[in-house]
Write a protein that holds these residues in place. Structure first.
Motif, short mmCIF file in Angstrom:
data_model
loop_
_atom_site.label_atom_id
_atom_site.label_comp_id
_atom_site.label_asym_id
_atom_site.label_seq_id
_atom_site.Cartn_x
_atom_site.Cartn_y
_atom_site.Cartn_z
N UNK A 1 25.05 3.04 26.35
CA UNK A 1 25.54 3.65 27.58
C UNK A 1 26.22 4.99 27.27
N UNK A 2 27.02 5.01 26.21
CA UNK A 2 27.69 6.24 25.80
C UNK A 2 26.68 7.29 25.35
N UNK A 3 25.66 6.87 24.61
CA UNK A 3 24.64 7.81 24.13
C UNK A 3 23.90 8.47 25.29
N UNK A 4 23.63 7.70 26.33
CA UNK A 4 22.98 8.27 27.53
C UNK A 4 23.92 9.28 28.20
N UNK A 5 25.18 8.90 28.35
CA UNK A 5 26.16 9.79 28.99
C UNK A 5 26.34 11.09 28.20
N UNK A 6 26.27 10.99 26.87
CA UNK A 6 26.45 12.15 26.00
C UNK A 6 25.14 12.90 25.74
N UNK A 7 24.09 12.44 26.38
CA UNK A 7 22.77 13.11 26.32
C UNK A 7 22.22 13.19 24.88
N UNK A 8 22.34 12.10 24.16
CA UNK A 8 21.64 11.99 22.88
C UNK A 8 20.13 11.98 23.13
N UNK A 9 19.36 12.34 22.11
CA UNK A 9 17.90 12.29 22.19
C UNK A 9 17.43 10.93 21.69
N UNK A 10 16.48 10.33 22.42
CA UNK A 10 16.11 8.94 22.17
C UNK A 10 14.72 8.80 21.52
N UNK A 11 14.54 7.69 20.86
CA UNK A 11 13.29 7.18 20.30
C UNK A 11 12.88 7.92 19.02
N UNK A 12 11.59 7.99 18.73
CA UNK A 12 11.09 8.34 17.39
C UNK A 12 11.59 9.67 16.86
N UNK A 13 11.56 10.72 17.67
CA UNK A 13 12.02 12.04 17.23
C UNK A 13 13.46 12.31 17.67
N UNK A 14 14.15 11.25 18.06
CA UNK A 14 15.49 11.39 18.60
C UNK A 14 16.59 11.38 17.56
#
Length: 340
Positions: A321-334
């Motif tokens: 939830x925090x990673x989404x709020x902080x706009x981290x990049x997700x999945x393979x190249x994330x």
């Protein structure tokens, strides 16, 4: 637990389409699995969390350019195949699409050097192909094949090596062990200079890693099987680390599954090879690893379940939830997550 317990909302714009440069400039969420405390760093800050005598365990598998397009010799129909597992010399299990155009006895041409015939259709729809090749198989495959990027990556990859770790050497994967994509050769050298042990294991990643969990009861999910091997050198280094009080930190869920499979079988880490279909989900008592470096995984996937087993369910879901709020990049190249 239910599959729906592992759902989280992810805006599409947070799915990374391209890798960052340099590799180790990606962001890194640092998670304390005892307290749930979170720090926001970059991957090049990894040194701050490791001590001399710790051991990083890396998966040295190398991704095959396993996506190939064949023209059926009798009709000219084009069929896409993805190589999954080598059954024997020049005989491979593949995914085929559209499958109805690839039945037993159908022959395909991929280039003037590479041809194949479908010799069996499996219950799950996968095909067994027998290839004929002029020259060395892997060299020809490198000429005609494309990287089998996950379906959520829609942009073209300009450099095939960016879907390989810098330490990849054992050909056989249909997908990259993506937690390792953050390391540079220079960073690995600096880690060794600081007294960090580095052990290499091999697990050939199958496309089953992207297979969704369809059953609501997660215990009803049938896990995919992947081949692994552990050398004596790696086993000795991991066991020595444990004996001396160092931490064994798995780089990626594939290294984790390898170590936990071996420890579950033998009670320790030893030289061996085999196939594993280990499915790790809460609650699970880890037998080898003390830390985990991983990327952010798909909602309701077996990988987020593994992370939840290690860090704790509520702590993991809060971190996501925090990673989404902080706009981290997700999945393979994330971006990466370090859990200690």
């Amino acid at each position: 637990m239910k599959k729906s317990d592992f759902f989280y909302d992810l805006p599409e714009n947070l799915i990374a389409q391209t890798p960052v440069e340099p590799r180790n400039s990606s962001r890194m969420l640092v998670l304390d699995r005892k307290s749930g405390e979170i720090e926001h760093r970059n991957f090049y800050n990894l040194f701050d969390y490791l001590k001399a005598g710790d051991c990083l365990v890396l998966n040295d598998t190398r991704v095959l350019p396993a996506r190939i397009f064949g023209t059926r010799t009798d009709t000219g129909a084009v069929v896409e195949f993805v190589l999954l597992r080598q059954r024997e010399n020049l005989v491979w299990e593949c995914i085929a699409g559209p499958g109805k155009k690839a039945r037993v006895g159908h022959s395909f041409t991929f280039s003037d050097k590479l041809k194949a015939e479908v010799i069996e259709v499996l219950e799950d729809g996968n095909r067994i192909l027998r290839f004929s090749v002029e020259g060395e198989f892997y060299s020809v495959l490198d000429e005609v094949g494309q990287m089998p990027l996950p379906p959520y990556i829609t942009e073209k990859l300009e450099d095939k090596e960016r879907y390989q770790t810098v330490y990849s050497r054992e050909l056989g994967s249909a997908a990259a062990p993506t937690a390792g994509l953050h390391f540079t050769e220079e960073m690995l050298g600096e880690l060794k200079d600081k007294g960090i042990n580095i052990a290499y294991v091999t697990l050939h990643v199958g496309l089953g890693t992207f297979r969704p969990v369809k059953s609501e009861e997660i215990t009803d999910h049938k896990m995919h099987v992947e081949h692994y091997s552990v050398t004596k050198e790696a086993a000795d280094l991991i066991n020595k680390t444990k004996k001396m009080g160092g931490r064994v930190i798995s780089v990626g869920t594939t290294s984790c599954r390898t170590l936990e499979s071996v420890a579950s079988l033998y009670g320790d880490i030893r030289e061996c090879s085999g196939d594993t279909g280990i499915f790790i989900y809460p609650p699970y008592e880890f037998k080898c690893i003390d830390g985990l470096i991983t990327n952010f995984h798909l909602p309701e996937s077996t990988l987020i379940m593994l992370v939840s087993a290690f860090a704790g369910y509520e702590i993991t879901m809060n971190a996501y939830k925090t990673a989404v709020e902080e706009k981290y990049r997700f999945f393979s190249f994330g971006d990466a997550m370090l859990i200690l």
